[in-house]
Design a protein around this motif. Structure first.
Motif, mmCIF file in Angstrom:
data_model
loop_
_atom_site.group_PDB
_atom_site.id
_atom_site.type_symbol
_atom_site.label_atom_id
_atom_site.label_comp_id
_atom_site.label_asym_id
_atom_site.label_seq_id
_atom_site.Cartn_x
_atom_site.Cartn_y
_atom_site.Cartn_z
ATOM 1 N N GLU B 166 -22.851 -75.034 10.666
ATOM 2 C CA GLU B 166 -21.469 -74.647 10.184
ATOM 3 C C GLU B 166 -20.974 -74.253 8.744
ATOM 4 O O GLU B 166 -20.519 -72.948 8.749
ATOM 5 C CB GLU B 166 -20.390 -74.613 11.475
ATOM 6 N N GLN B 167 -20.927 -75.170 8.428
ATOM 7 C CA GLN B 167 -20.582 -75.480 6.805
ATOM 8 C C GLN B 167 -21.253 -74.187 5.938
ATOM 9 O O GLN B 167 -21.609 -73.412 5.071
ATOM 10 C CB GLN B 167 -20.552 -76.752 6.198
ATOM 11 N N ALA B 168 -22.629 -74.688 5.934
ATOM 12 C CA ALA B 168 -23.861 -74.063 5.665
ATOM 13 C C ALA B 168 -23.701 -72.811 6.115
ATOM 14 O O ALA B 168 -24.745 -71.601 5.229
ATOM 15 C CB ALA B 168 -24.998 -74.686 5.975
ATOM 16 N N GLY B 169 -23.092 -72.523 6.669
ATOM 17 C CA GLY B 169 -23.119 -71.066 7.270
ATOM 18 C C GLY B 169 -24.416 -70.408 8.383
ATOM 19 O O GLY B 169 -25.407 -69.229 7.994
ATOM 20 N N ALA B 170 -25.212 -70.927 8.362
ATOM 21 C CA ALA B 170 -26.525 -71.459 9.031
ATOM 22 C C ALA B 170 -26.331 -69.828 10.373
ATOM 23 O O ALA B 170 -25.540 -69.577 10.255
ATOM 24 C CB ALA B 170 -26.983 -72.354 9.939
ATOM 25 N N PRO B 171 -27.306 -69.243 10.094
ATOM 26 C CA PRO B 171 -27.322 -68.160 11.334
ATOM 27 C C PRO B 171 -27.104 -68.617 12.365
ATOM 28 O O PRO B 171 -27.342 -69.887 12.467
ATOM 29 C CB PRO B 171 -29.396 -67.124 11.007
ATOM 30 N N LEU B 172 -27.047 -67.512 13.315
ATOM 31 C CA LEU B 172 -27.216 -68.068 14.661
ATOM 32 C C LEU B 172 -27.330 -68.559 15.636
ATOM 33 O O LEU B 172 -27.501 -69.229 16.040
ATOM 34 C CB LEU B 172 -26.418 -66.585 15.618
ATOM 35 N N ASN B 173 -28.897 -67.985 15.202
ATOM 36 C CA ASN B 173 -30.274 -68.472 16.130
ATOM 37 C C ASN B 173 -30.418 -70.191 15.123
ATOM 38 O O ASN B 173 -31.509 -70.790 15.019
ATOM 39 C CB ASN B 173 -31.064 -68.262 16.217
ATOM 40 N N LYS B 174 -29.261 -70.902 15.556
ATOM 41 C CA LYS B 174 -29.220 -72.338 14.764
ATOM 42 C C LYS B 174 -29.725 -73.553 16.245
ATOM 43 O O LYS B 174 -29.215 -73.352 17.315
ATOM 44 C CB LYS B 174 -28.017 -73.034 14.226
ATOM 45 N N ALA B 175 -30.365 -74.368 15.850
ATOM 46 C CA ALA B 175 -31.025 -74.792 17.201
ATOM 47 C C ALA B 175 -30.760 -76.953 16.516
ATOM 48 O O ALA B 175 -30.953 -76.755 15.763
ATOM 49 C CB ALA B 175 -32.667 -75.331 17.663
ATOM 50 N N VAL B 176 -30.257 -77.541 16.957
ATOM 51 C CA VAL B 176 -29.545 -78.811 16.420
ATOM 52 C C VAL B 176 -30.800 -79.531 16.894
ATOM 53 O O VAL B 176 -29.905 -81.026 16.692
ATOM 54 C CB VAL B 176 -28.283 -79.203 17.617
ATOM 55 N N HIS B 177 -31.695 -79.699 17.715
ATOM 56 C CA HIS B 177 -32.241 -80.365 17.689
ATOM 57 C C HIS B 177 -33.703 -80.607 16.491
ATOM 58 O O HIS B 177 -33.612 -79.672 15.524
ATOM 59 C CB HIS B 177 -32.972 -80.309 19.115
ATOM 60 N N CYS B 178 -34.422 -81.824 16.743
ATOM 61 C CA CYS B 178 -35.572 -81.751 15.268
ATOM 62 C C CYS B 178 -36.310 -80.801 15.531
ATOM 63 O O CYS B 178 -37.312 -81.019 16.480
ATOM 64 C CB CYS B 178 -35.469 -83.433 15.715
ATOM 65 N N SER B 179 -35.890 -79.587 15.396
ATOM 66 C CA SER B 179 -37.662 -78.769 15.570
ATOM 67 C C SER B 179 -37.536 -77.961 14.045
ATOM 68 O O SER B 179 -36.475 -78.072 13.171
ATOM 69 C CB SER B 179 -37.436 -77.473 16.412
ATOM 70 N N LEU B 180 -38.362 -77.464 14.191
ATOM 71 C CA LEU B 180 -38.239 -76.396 13.045
ATOM 72 C C LEU B 180 -37.098 -75.101 12.459
ATOM 73 O O LEU B 180 -37.238 -74.809 11.214
ATOM 74 C CB LEU B 180 -40.039 -75.801 12.764
ATOM 75 N N GLY B 181 -37.126 -75.197 13.857
ATOM 76 C CA GLY B 181 -36.122 -74.341 13.040
ATOM 77 C C GLY B 181 -34.818 -74.111 12.774
ATOM 78 O O GLY B 181 -33.942 -73.795 11.350
ATOM 79 N N THR B 182 -34.354 -76.237 13.117
ATOM 80 C CA THR B 182 -33.345 -76.901 12.295
ATOM 81 C C THR B 182 -33.972 -76.830 10.819
ATOM 82 O O THR B 182 -32.380 -76.101 9.674
ATOM 83 C CB THR B 182 -33.418 -77.720 12.692
ATOM 84 N N THR B 191 -31.649 -72.031 0.050
ATOM 85 C CA THR B 191 -32.095 -70.561 -1.144
ATOM 86 C C THR B 191 -31.151 -70.131 -1.644
ATOM 87 O O THR B 191 -30.840 -70.016 -2.859
ATOM 88 C CB THR B 191 -33.373 -70.387 -0.977
ATOM 89 N N LYS B 192 -30.333 -69.511 -0.252
ATOM 90 C CA LYS B 192 -29.354 -68.415 -0.391
ATOM 91 C C LYS B 192 -28.394 -68.997 -1.371
ATOM 92 O O LYS B 192 -27.820 -68.359 -2.357
ATOM 93 C CB LYS B 192 -28.316 -67.830 1.017
ATOM 94 N N LYS B 193 -27.962 -70.134 -1.396
ATOM 95 C CA LYS B 193 -26.282 -70.977 -1.861
ATOM 96 C C LYS B 193 -27.434 -71.427 -3.555
ATOM 97 O O LYS B 193 -26.724 -71.068 -4.181
ATOM 98 C CB LYS B 193 -26.780 -72.362 -1.800
ATOM 99 N N SER B 194 -28.834 -70.866 -3.918
ATOM 100 C CA SER B 194 -29.007 -71.351 -5.389
ATOM 101 C C SER B 194 -29.254 -70.019 -5.623
ATOM 102 O O SER B 194 -28.961 -69.839 -6.601
ATOM 103 C CB SER B 194 -30.241 -72.141 -5.214
ATOM 104 N N ASN B 195 -29.389 -69.075 -4.961
ATOM 105 C CA ASN B 195 -29.849 -67.648 -5.405
ATOM 106 C C ASN B 195 -28.157 -67.290 -6.140
ATOM 107 O O ASN B 195 -28.299 -66.215 -6.728
ATOM 108 C CB ASN B 195 -30.181 -66.801 -4.274
ATOM 109 N N LEU B 196 -27.256 -67.876 -5.279
ATOM 110 C CA LEU B 196 -25.396 -67.387 -5.619
ATOM 111 C C LEU B 196 -25.467 -67.389 -7.295
ATOM 112 O O LEU B 196 -24.354 -67.654 -7.462
ATOM 113 C CB LEU B 196 -24.600 -67.644 -4.182
ATOM 114 N N GLY B 197 -25.844 -69.375 -6.946
ATOM 115 C CA GLY B 197 -25.531 -69.516 -8.747
ATOM 116 C C GLY B 197 -24.783 -70.749 -8.371
ATOM 117 O O GLY B 197 -24.095 -71.484 -9.584
ATOM 118 N N THR B 198 -24.271 -71.210 -7.035
ATOM 119 C CA THR B 198 -23.386 -72.385 -6.721
ATOM 120 C C THR B 198 -24.313 -73.584 -7.074
ATOM 121 O O THR B 198 -26.185 -73.839 -7.213
ATOM 122 C CB THR B 198 -23.034 -72.685 -5.357
ATOM 123 N N PRO B 199 -24.227 -74.680 -8.034
ATOM 124 C CA PRO B 199 -24.435 -75.458 -8.380
ATOM 125 C C PRO B 199 -25.094 -76.483 -7.310
ATOM 126 O O PRO B 199 -24.187 -76.841 -6.516
ATOM 127 C CB PRO B 199 -23.903 -76.875 -9.634
#
Lengths: 431, 719
Positions: B166-182, B191-199
């Motif tokens: 939630e902190q990372a602002g993940a999209p809605l279809n977030k799976a909490v289990h260890c899956s590739l969706g995560t 990538t979004k973060k780094s594109n925005l230029g946040t260090p």
């Protein structure tokens, strides 16, 4: 096509779009739509769709549900390491993350049903909800109660929900022996030859492209009907320009034959093939495929260990005396063996042998004196990790472990040639 | 049995190689006075060797790593292209099949530098997995996620995960289990973060001139060992996400690329876009290491012929592992400085000369006892001999000279060795070996010019054609040129002279050659064709041979002989074995038995030695016996072992017990003939049973169902 466009309850424009995206599958799509009925109507509890690989099952479902904006959850059973993942994905796509988080750790089926019902009472279905399970054949390995429960999920959760199972296997192989609700079965046939040639290419005219595909199918259709593979082929062989249509069939054929040997078997990657095509004008040597590299370099004693293992796997233990003792006396092949041993051992495949026998043969085939050092034994285990030997007995069994030799005749011949060992003379089958 | 030995062996290996060097030297038994100095010398030398080898290995791996990096860059860049072909390729997962050879112990280093390089220049998202930690799909998934996301992924901390998402602002279809969706969600956030230029942690890759997302690389270190089912499922899952997540695989393959086809069915392998990368073969690798590490005067520490032979044969016969070879050198180095007090002189020239002056009386006595030094002394005059044995300061002076001589010897030895190798390595049937290490071994053993193979090689060289010979001599010239040594400079001048003469020959030969030579050779050949009788033919051939031998040499042949004599003289003056050099013991490590014992352990032999002669390990005087006998007082297991050797394949337990009781009564001093002699009482019975079960544990016998009260002997027991 017109059958598809007229379905009450759905937007005609959207149906039109669906139609465009599903060439050659309009009959099946139409059938599905009529099974599904109008969005608010209850649909059949479970539908089972089967057909060969890449016969468009997932694609049709995907396009239908997406374009018509129906509430749905697409789940691939490969991905469901545990049922928890499956339940979560379903709840997530129907009710959002809050619902998914209501599931306890390692949820059972009844937990799922409970949470589902709780959520449904808050947000009852206005439209039919669809759960699409891809690769449903894997459900057979899941818990015994999962498949029957999914088949009548509609009753369990008392909601307008339909489970659609997609599989490459017919329903007969699924039926649990305790009996279950029979889903509605639907078959997707393979794409026909004519259907395939309706494919479109962005930079070529439809006429040229379809005739090209016809040529290609002439070569490949007999060995491959997988649409994805055919597309892969088309992509890699379509290198000429449209103006070259006068190029004769005979010019294309060797090209395609080569493609059949390499691209179809993925011997070369698509990038390499493209490079090959570019280089072809310069006439450089062809890139060697994956299976061309079969040569394996091994340490000297590993080679002999492997040879010994091969001999132990393919010779009956009773014949060891004849091969490895100096004064073995006369042993004739016919009288010596029991009846069942007369069939070729190479046809029967490798037999397991104990470590003792492997080492005894090893010490008699290797020409120098070798101390039984730890490295000899560690080589045996590294041969096992390289999958040249396989351990038959359980890992825990420390005394007298058993192995099998897992290499082919050609391989062992190549190996023994490098150490000047005439393996054929030591093989019982070739006496 | 095997695995037991393996763990034992590896533990042993670790002990002797990673034994803290300082501890090792604290227990130094020889020459206490310069212990610390020797330790520092050893340490410095090893550091130097280590950095050198690391640089060398980086160099060797560079080619393949570079092409791999190119591949990853190319793959990540083609994803963006929107043309038809790349779009269709987008559904395939780019895969590099990296064939590394069967020397598995060496792979770790390659993979480490590969992932470092990838992280530096292509993508921060690199995860490497090993088969042994991925028994099931769940574990594989977990490892991959853990390594990529740098967090602990577990079902235990679901809530935590969710918060994070939630902190990372993940999209809605977030799976909490260890899956590739995560993973997908995490990657998008990243990538979004780094594109925005946040260090962020992400380093800007040089290729990402525009907003091209860095690929996610997963390295499978040992493909063969993976469970095929796990791998197939993993690839199937990954291919579902490849549109959203730029995945890339690297397969580390030890055997051959066809393993991929054995492990993955067509339906799975068609999801991959496989490209093959072949690494340098391990024998080539070894050749380079030997070339740069051993055949150089750079390091004062040397191995003698036998030790070299042991290390090379372990490599060729057992493991093909360059890493283990270098470990072997390390062991020899450590042992040398540990056991040889005179190794204080095994260092750079200046330091060595200084150390000579600081040698104590004891050390000088040690020098006097050295074999090579004695030989040197014998060659001196009587007065000088007396001086050497009595006058310490004179000896120091001589030692300095000898150390300098030894250095000069090394300086000249290696270039000449290379020259000889260049000349002989292309001869038919390789009389002096294909590899320079074989030639080096011959030279270390004895005087090479007395070797039969050397003679035959010289004969072959005398038949060499002009162009070939000139080419080889030119290569020798190149070898000699950079060497800074007076003798070599002189040799270079001579060689250049010779080459100039060969060139002159060219200009002379442009004139028509004297026809007489032609005639003499061709006429008997013409005769030959007429002759049909076998005897006649033989005779004619002999005659021809004679005439050729006696005939006058052409200028080229004369020059060729001159050149070869020159080479021969070089070999004779510089390639004498190191044993002939005074003070060679200072630099040469000679104890091949130690190296063999440490590196090629023979557990079976040591167990048998312990059982058959317990004195060897227990050092108790009472146990000392003649060969082949076991004292009555030996431990029970030794007696039982000895008795079991006298039995056949099946051993009757009762007879065994009786025999044991007899032996033990004798040891306990019972009178033969007395009632209790040889009687089985409870204590003896229990001791016997214990000894037998110990033997069973060691794998010498096992219980059998063939006969009651019998056990079976195992032929390969105790290993």
């Amino acid at each position: 096509m017109s059958a598809l466009v007229q379905h009450p309850g759905y937007d005609e424009e959207r149906l039109q779009r669906v139609c465009g995206q599903l060439p050659c599958r309009d009959v099946q799509a139409g059938m599905l739509l009529s099974l599904m009925g109008q969005p608010h109507q209850y649909s059949f509890p479970s539908i089972f769709i089967y057909g060969h690989r890449s016969s468009g099952k997932s694609h049709v479902m995907h396009v239908l549900l997406k374009e018509l904006e129906l509430p749905h959850a697409m789940v691939s059973c490969v991905e469901c390491l545990s049922v928890a993942v499956l339940f979560e994905q379903v709840l997530l796509s129907f009710f959002g993350c809050d619902a998914a988080s209501l599931l306890p750790r390692s949820p059972s089926l009844s937990d799922f049903v409970r949470v589902y019902r709780q959520q449904r009472s808050q947000r009852p279905a206005e439209q039919t909800r669809y759960i699409v399970m891809e690769k449903a054949e894997l459900l057979r390995d899941a818990d015994a109660n999962l498949l029957p429960a999914l088949l009548r999920l509609q009753e369990l959760v008392e909601d307008n929900v339909t489970v659609i199972l997609l599989s490459e296997i017919v329903w007969d192989k699924f039926r649990p022996n305790t009996g279950c609700f029979e889903p509605l079965q639907l078959h997707f046939p393979d794409y026909s030859k004519a259907g395939v040639s309706q494919d479109k290419h962005p930079s070529h005219s439809a006429e040229f492209y379809s005739s090209y595909i016809n040529i290609l199918l002439g070569v490949f259709y007999s060995v491959c009907r997988d649409l994805r593979e055919l597309r892969h082929l088309v992509r890699h062989t379509l290198t000429m320009k449209e103006t070259d249509t006068h190029k004769l069939w005979r010019n294309i054929e060797p090209h395609l034959k080569k493609a059949m040997r390499t691209v179809y078997l993925r011997e070369v990657s698509s990038l390499q093939w493209e490079q090959m095509q570019q280089m072809e004008e310069k006439d450089t040597g062809a890139v060697r495929g994956l299976s061309a590299h079969t040569h394996v370099e091994l340490p000297y004693y590993s080679k002999f260990l492997l040879i010994a293992a091969y001999l132990a796997s393919y010779n009956p233990a009773r014949t060891d005396k004849r091969f490895f003792l100096k004064h073995h006396g006369k042993i004739r092949k016919t009288n010596f063996l029991k009846k069942n041993e007369k069939t070729s051992n190479h046809l029967l495949g490798p037999k397991p042998f104990p470590l003792d026998r492997l080492l005894a043969i090893f010490y008699s085939v290797v020409d120098s004196r070798v101390a039984p050092t730890a490295s000899i034994f560690s080589q045996i285990s590294s041969l096992v990790t390289l999958q040249l030997l396989t351990q038959v007995s359980h890992d825990d069994q420390l005394d007298a472990p058993k192995y099998k030799c897992a290499v082919s005749m050609d391989f062992i011949c190549a190996i023994s040639r490098t150490v000047n060992f005439e393996i054929v003379q030591y093989l019982y089958d070739f006496l | 049995m095997t695995s037991g030995v393996l763990t034992w062996h590896s533990r042993f290996f670790v002990c002797c190689l990673f034994f803290s060097a300082e501890d090792h030297f604290l227990h130094a038994c020889e020459g206490d006075e310069n212990r610390e100095l020797r330790f520092h010398l050893c340490h410095d030398l090893w550091d130097k060797i280590k950095t050198n080898t690391e640089a060398l290995q980086d160099e060797l791996n560079r080619n393949i790593l570079d092409s791999l990096l190119d591949f990853t860059r190319k793959c990540s860049s083609t994803r963006r292209h929107s043309d038809w072909a790349s779009q269709m390729r987008a559904s395939e997962i780019p895969t590099a099949a990296l064939v590394l050879g069967v020397n598995v112990p060496d792979h770790d280093m390659t993979f480490k530098s590969l992932s470092d390089l990838l992280q530096q220049s292509v993508t921060p998202h690199v995860a490497s997995v090993q088969a042994k930690e991925c028994g099931a799909l769940k574990h594989l998934m977990k490892r991959v996620l853990e390594r990529l996301m740098d967090t602990v992924v577990d079902d235990d901390d679901d809530e935590e995960e969710e918060e994070e998402a939630e902190q990372a602002g993940a999209p809605l279809n977030k799976a909490v289990h260890c899956s590739l969706g995560t993973l997908c969600a995490w990657y998008n956030a990243k990538t979004k973060k780094s594109n925005l230029g946040t260090p962020g942690k992400k380093r800007s890759s040089p290729a990402s001139d525009d907003s091209q997302p860095p690929p996610v690389v997963i390295i499978f270190k040992d493909l063969e060992a993976f469970n095929p089912k796990v791998l197939q499922d993993f690839i199937l899952i990954c291919s579902r996400y490849v549109q959203r997540l730029p995945l890339m695989f690297i397969f580390g393959i030890a055997t051959s690329p066809s393993t991929i086809q054995h492990m993955l069915p067509h339906s799975v392998s068609s999801l991959l876009c496989i490209e093959l990368f072949q690494s340098l073969s391990c024998t080539q690798h070894l050749a380079t290491v030997i070339d740069k590490l051993i055949l150089t005067p750079q390091f004062p520490f040397k191995l003698n012929g036998k030790v070299m032979q042991v290390l090379i044969s372990i490599f060729l016969y057992h493991d093909f592992s360059v890493r283990n070879f270098i470990k072997g050198i390390q062991l020899a180095l450590l042992e040398h400085f540990h056991s040889q007090p005179l190794s204080v002189l095994c260092c750079k020239k200046e330091a060595a000369l200084l150390n000579v002056m600081q040698l104590g009386h004891l050390d000088l006595e040690r020098i006097r006892k050295l074999q090579s030094f004695k030989r040197y002394v014998e060659k001196q005059e009587a007065q000088e001999q007396v001086n050497l044995f009595t006058d310490d300061s004179h000896l120091k002076g001589v030692c300095q000279k000898l150390i300098k001589d030894l250095r000069k010897y090394h300086k000249n030895y290696y270039p000449i060795l290379r020259c000889l190798h260049t000349l002989t390595s292309s001869l038919p049937r390789y009389p002096l070996g294909k590899q320079i290490r074989e030639l080096h071994l011959i030279c270390l053993e004895k005087n090479i010019w007395e070797n039969e193979e050397y003679q035959s090689a010289m004969k072959l060289l005398k038949m060499m054609a002009k162009d070939q010979l000139i080419g080889l001599l030119q290569r020798c010239e190149e070898i000699l040129r950079p060497v800074k040594s007076k003798k070599m400079n002189r040799a270079l001048v001579q060689l250049e002279d010779l080459l100039a003469k060969f060139k002159q020959l060219d200009t002379v030969a442009a004139e028509p050659p004297p026809p007489s030579v032609e005639d003499r050779i061709t006429s008997p050949v013409k005769d030959l064709q007429k002759k049909t009788d076998l005897f006649q033919l033989q005779k004619a051939l002999l005659e021809m041979n004679e005439s050729r031998r006696s005939k006058k040499l052409s200028p080229f042949e004369a020059l060729r002989n001159e050149a070869l004599e020159f080479i021969d003289s070089l070999v004779k003056s510089h390639l004498s074995p190191p044993e002939s050099q005074a003070l060679n013991e200072v630099c040469y490590y000679a104890s091949s038995a130690t190296v063999r014992r440490h590196l090629n352990a023979a557990p079976r032999t040591s167990i048998q030695a312990a059982l058959s002669s317990p004195y060897y390990y227990l050092q108790n005087e009472r146990l000392q016996t003649a060969d082949g006998l076991v004292s009555n007082a030996a431990p029970d297991i030794c007696i039982v072992y000895k008795l079991h050797l006298e039995c056949g394949r099946l051993i009757n337990l009762y007879d065994w017990l009786e025999a044991y009781a007899t032996v033990v009564s004798a040891a306990e001093g019972d009178e033969p003939g007395s009632d209790s002699f040889g009687k089985v009482d409870d204590v003896r019975h229990a001791r016997f049973i214990r000894a037998v079960s110990e033997l069973e544990f060691l794998g010498f016998i096992k219980s059998t169902k063939q006969k009651t009260d019998h056990v079976a002997r195992l032929s390969w027991g105790g290993c």
